[in-house]
Write a protein that holds these residues in place. Structure first.
Motif, PDB file in Angstrom:
ATOM      1  N   ASP A  32      53.255  35.078  43.541  1.00 28.20           N
ATOM      2  CA  ASP A  32      53.999  33.832  43.409  1.00 28.20           C
ATOM      3  C   ASP A  32      54.181  33.388  41.965  1.00 28.20           C
ATOM      4  OD1 ASP A  32      53.962  33.913  46.139  1.00 28.20           O
ATOM      5  OD2 ASP A  32      52.422  32.358  46.385  1.00 28.20           O
ATOM      6  N   GLU A  33      53.182  33.644  41.128  1.00 26.96           N
ATOM      7  CA  GLU A  33      53.255  33.185  39.742  1.00 26.96           C
ATOM      8  C   GLU A  33      53.796  34.247  38.796  1.00 26.96           C
ATOM      9  OE1 GLU A  33      52.703  30.159  38.651  1.00 26.96           O
ATOM     10  OE2 GLU A  33      52.109  29.390  40.629  1.00 26.96           O
ATOM     11  N   TRP A  34      53.545  35.511  39.090  1.00 21.96           N
ATOM     12  CA  TRP A  34      53.883  36.569  38.139  1.00 21.96           C
ATOM     13  C   TRP A  34      54.842  37.615  38.705  1.00 21.96           C
ATOM     14  CZ3 TRP A  34      53.030  35.216  33.459  1.00 21.96           C
ATOM     15  CH2 TRP A  34      52.056  34.240  33.229  1.00 21.96           C
ATOM     16  N   ASP A  35      55.345  37.360  39.897  1.00 20.16           N
ATOM     17  CA  ASP A  35      56.366  38.234  40.493  1.00 20.16           C
ATOM     18  C   ASP A  35      55.948  39.705  40.515  1.00 20.16           C
ATOM     19  OD1 ASP A  35      58.137  36.077  40.925  1.00 20.16           O
ATOM     20  OD2 ASP A  35      58.845  36.205  38.849  1.00 20.16           O
ATOM     21  N   ILE A  36      54.651  39.923  40.744  1.00 21.96           N
ATOM     22  CA  ILE A  36      54.177  41.306  40.840  1.00 21.96           C
ATOM     23  C   ILE A  36      54.638  41.897  42.161  1.00 21.96           C
ATOM     24  CG2 ILE A  36      52.137  42.785  40.961  1.00 21.96           C
ATOM     25  CD1 ILE A  36      52.735  41.650  38.174  1.00 21.96           C
ATOM     26  N   GLU A  37      55.362  42.997  42.081  1.00 22.96           N
ATOM     27  CA  GLU A  37      55.900  43.655  43.258  1.00 22.96           C
ATOM     28  C   GLU A  37      55.235  45.011  43.459  1.00 22.96           C
ATOM     29  OE1 GLU A  37      60.104  43.863  42.690  1.00 22.96           O
ATOM     30  OE2 GLU A  37      60.410  41.712  43.069  1.00 22.96           O
ATOM     31  N   PRO A  38      55.392  45.608  44.649  1.00 22.75           N
ATOM     32  CA  PRO A  38      54.820  46.930  44.877  1.00 22.75           C
ATOM     33  C   PRO A  38      55.242  47.925  43.805  1.00 22.75           C
ATOM     34  CG  PRO A  38      55.569  46.007  46.941  1.00 22.75           C
ATOM     35  CD  PRO A  38      56.020  45.053  45.871  1.00 22.75           C
ATOM     36  N   GLY A  39      54.268  48.676  43.316  1.00 21.94           N
ATOM     37  CA  GLY A  39      54.516  49.661  42.271  1.00 21.94           C
ATOM     38  C   GLY A  39      54.301  49.150  40.866  1.00 21.94           C
ATOM     39  N   ALA A  40      54.191  47.829  40.684  1.00 21.52           N
ATOM     40  CA  ALA A  40      53.953  47.285  39.352  1.00 21.52           C
ATOM     41  C   ALA A  40      52.582  47.721  38.853  1.00 21.52           C
ATOM     42  CB  ALA A  40      54.033  45.765  39.379  1.00 21.52           C
ATOM     43  N   GLU A  41      52.496  48.049  37.572  1.00 19.99           N
ATOM     44  CA  GLU A  41      51.216  48.489  37.009  1.00 19.99           C
ATOM     45  C   GLU A  41      50.370  47.294  36.588  1.00 19.99           C
ATOM     46  OE1 GLU A  41      51.131  51.545  34.114  1.00 19.99           O
ATOM     47  OE2 GLU A  41      52.116  53.001  35.407  1.00 19.99           O
ATOM     48  N   ILE A  42      49.144  47.283  37.084  1.00 23.23           N
ATOM     49  CA  ILE A  42      48.158  46.273  36.730  1.00 23.23           C
ATOM     50  C   ILE A  42      47.014  46.974  36.016  1.00 23.23           C
ATOM     51  CG2 ILE A  42      46.464  44.615  37.601  1.00 23.23           C
ATOM     52  CD1 ILE A  42      49.268  43.610  37.919  1.00 23.23           C
ATOM     53  N   GLY A  43      46.743  46.573  34.790  1.00 19.81           N
ATOM     54  CA  GLY A  43      45.641  47.155  34.037  1.00 19.81           C
ATOM     55  C   GLY A  43      44.336  46.445  34.350  1.00 19.81           C
ATOM     56  N   VAL A  44      43.269  47.216  34.491  1.00 19.01           N
ATOM     57  CA  VAL A  44      41.954  46.642  34.780  1.00 19.01           C
ATOM     58  C   VAL A  44      40.921  47.267  33.859  1.00 19.01           C
ATOM     59  CG1 VAL A  44      40.139  46.340  36.508  1.00 19.01           C
ATOM     60  CG2 VAL A  44      42.540  46.185  37.199  1.00 19.01           C
ATOM     61  N   ALA A  45      40.269  46.419  33.081  1.00 16.46           N
ATOM     62  CA  ALA A  45      39.153  46.842  32.229  1.00 16.46           C
ATOM     63  C   ALA A  45      38.007  45.863  32.486  1.00 16.46           C
ATOM     64  CB  ALA A  45      39.565  46.843  30.762  1.00 16.46           C
ATOM     65  N   LEU A  46      37.344  46.053  33.632  1.00 15.27           N
ATOM     66  CA  LEU A  46      36.315  45.131  34.083  1.00 15.27           C
ATOM     67  C   LEU A  46      35.084  45.913  34.544  1.00 15.27           C
ATOM     68  CD1 LEU A  46      38.520  42.735  36.258  1.00 15.27           C
ATOM     69  CD2 LEU A  46      37.578  42.244  33.992  1.00 15.27           C
ATOM     70  N   PRO A  47      33.921  45.293  34.458  1.00 15.52           N
ATOM     71  CA  PRO A  47      32.695  45.971  34.912  1.00 15.52           C
ATOM     72  C   PRO A  47      32.565  45.926  36.428  1.00 15.52           C
ATOM     73  CG  PRO A  47      32.186  43.767  34.171  1.00 15.52           C
ATOM     74  CD  PRO A  47      33.651  43.971  33.878  1.00 15.52           C
ATOM     75  N   ALA A  48      31.563  46.602  36.946  1.00 13.31           N
ATOM     76  CA  ALA A  48      31.220  46.515  38.368  1.00 13.31           C
ATOM     77  C   ALA A  48      30.618  45.136  38.609  1.00 13.31           C
ATOM     78  CB  ALA A  48      30.226  47.615  38.728  1.00 13.31           C
ATOM     79  N   HIS A  49      31.390  44.242  39.209  1.00 11.64           N
ATOM     80  CA  HIS A  49      31.022  42.831  39.300  1.00 11.64           C
ATOM     81  C   HIS A  49      31.680  42.240  40.537  1.00 11.64           C
ATOM     82  CE1 HIS A  49      30.868  38.550  38.089  1.00 11.64           C
ATOM     83  NE2 HIS A  49      29.934  38.899  37.224  1.00 11.64           N
ATOM     84  N   TRP A  50      31.070  41.201  41.095  1.00  7.51           N
ATOM     85  CA  TRP A  50      31.644  40.607  42.309  1.00  7.51           C
ATOM     86  C   TRP A  50      33.034  40.047  42.069  1.00  7.51           C
ATOM     87  CZ3 TRP A  50      32.679  35.334  42.633  1.00  7.51           C
ATOM     88  CH2 TRP A  50      32.035  34.489  41.714  1.00  7.51           C
ATOM     89  N   GLN A  51      33.330  39.569  40.860  1.00 12.38           N
ATOM     90  CA  GLN A  51      34.662  39.049  40.597  1.00 12.38           C
ATOM     91  C   GLN A  51      35.706  40.162  40.497  1.00 12.38           C
ATOM     92  OE1 GLN A  51      34.305  36.318  37.242  1.00 12.38           O
ATOM     93  NE2 GLN A  51      32.644  35.238  38.276  1.00 12.38           N
ATOM     94  N   THR A  52      35.271  41.344  40.113  1.00 14.95           N
ATOM     95  CA  THR A  52      36.183  42.481  40.056  1.00 14.95           C
ATOM     96  C   THR A  52      36.657  42.876  41.444  1.00 14.95           C
ATOM     97  OG1 THR A  52      35.001  43.240  38.074  1.00 14.95           O
ATOM     98  CG2 THR A  52      36.454  44.823  39.158  1.00 14.95           C
ATOM     99  N   VAL A  53      35.832  42.636  42.450  1.00 15.86           N
ATOM    100  CA  VAL A  53      36.234  42.927  43.828  1.00 15.86           C
ATOM    101  C   VAL A  53      37.505  42.167  44.181  1.00 15.86           C
ATOM    102  CG1 VAL A  53      35.589  42.697  46.256  1.00 15.86           C
ATOM    103  CG2 VAL A  53      33.898  43.467  44.589  1.00 15.86           C
ATOM    104  N   GLY A  54      37.552  40.877  43.854  1.00 14.27           N
ATOM    105  CA  GLY A  54      38.727  40.072  44.149  1.00 14.27           C
ATOM    106  C   GLY A  54      39.958  40.541  43.408  1.00 14.27           C
ATOM    107  N   VAL A  55      39.777  40.962  42.158  1.00 18.50           N
ATOM    108  CA  VAL A  55      40.899  41.466  41.372  1.00 18.50           C
ATOM    109  C   VAL A  55      41.467  42.732  42.001  1.00 18.50           C
ATOM    110  CG1 VAL A  55      41.551  42.489  39.150  1.00 18.50           C
ATOM    111  CG2 VAL A  55      40.126  40.425  39.208  1.00 18.50           C
TER     112      VAL A  55
END
Length: 234
Positions: free
Chosen positions: A51-74
């Motif tokens: 809704d805020e960033w118009d991310i559609e299927p196939g869009a690339e999302i970069g993730v540089a996060l540790p093994a953490h409960w908040q990373t699960v949601g991301v």
């Protein structure tokens, strides 16, 4: 269907079952998320991305996060909208990083995940950056996908949805992670192998994860006994 729909949403038939118990022995913190609570975080993330960033299927999302409960949601939220998760932050439309991230992000919009033990947002948000926890919190607790994600859609690094799901099942079998297992892990969630081995293998068998950070290896046996885990991976 997306990775989230294939590996996670079937677990919501038992919503109160723990999904992840997270320990940080540097701070003495422990937090446990049920499947229902993790689903709320993932839904808020998915709604925010769409809704805020118009991310559609196939869009690339970069993730540089540790093994953490908040990373699960991301991760689950990004997959829910059909995003392609990568560690190539500079190529992504949006990049999720921790508060101490020092690497480059190219032209990607940057969302900082505060990693606050109570789930609070950033106290001092850098100019030009997004505060993921604060910004996504106002969005809905349920997500209704508008599109069906095909199995051959890119999902994680060079792997498709179907390949990721198959790799999770194969990884669980190879590591002896059986149905309903409670898994103690110190694995980092590197992309792609760490995410598959440390998180998705557990989801694939309907298990629960006890994720330990900054832990003295000598303490793991006691932690396993306390949490009544059935399998340890590291």
């Amino acid at each position: 269907m997306s990775v989230t729909e294939k590996l996670f949403t079937p677990l919501l038939r038992q919503p109160s079952t723990p999904l992840i118990t997270y320990y940080d022995d540097a701070t003495g913190g422990r937090i446990e998320l049920s499947r229902a609570t993790a689903a709320n975080w993932a839904a808020k993330t998915a709604n925010w991305l769409r809704d805020e960033w118009d991310i559609e299927p196939g869009a690339e999302i970069g993730v540089a996060l540790p093994a953490h409960w908040q990373t699960v949601g991301v991760l689950l939220g990004a997959w829910w909208v059909g995003a392609h998760i990568t560690d190539r932050l500079a190529d992504a439309e949006l990049a999720f990083v921790g508060p101490d991230h020092e690497g480059g992000t190219g032209s990607a919009q940057v969302a900082i995940v505060a990693m606050d033990p109570l789930g609070m947002g950033l106290r001092d948000k850098p100019a030009g950056k997004l505060d993921y926890l604060t910004d996504s919190r106002i969005h809905g607790d349920a997500f209704d996908p508008w599109q069906t994600i095909p199995g051959d859609a890119p999902a994680l690094a060079d792997s498709t949805v179907d390949e990721v799901v198959a790799a999770a099942a194969d990884g669980a079998k190879a590591r002896g992670i059986t149905q309903g297992a409670r898994v103690l892990s110190t694995l980092d969630w590197t992309i792609p192998g760490g995410v598959i081995d440390g998180l998705l293998t557990v989801l694939s068998v309907g298990g629960s994860l006890v994720q330990c950070a900054n832990t003295d290896p000598a303490r793991l046996a006691d932690r396993a006994a306390t949490e009544r885990t059935t399998t340890t991976i590291s």
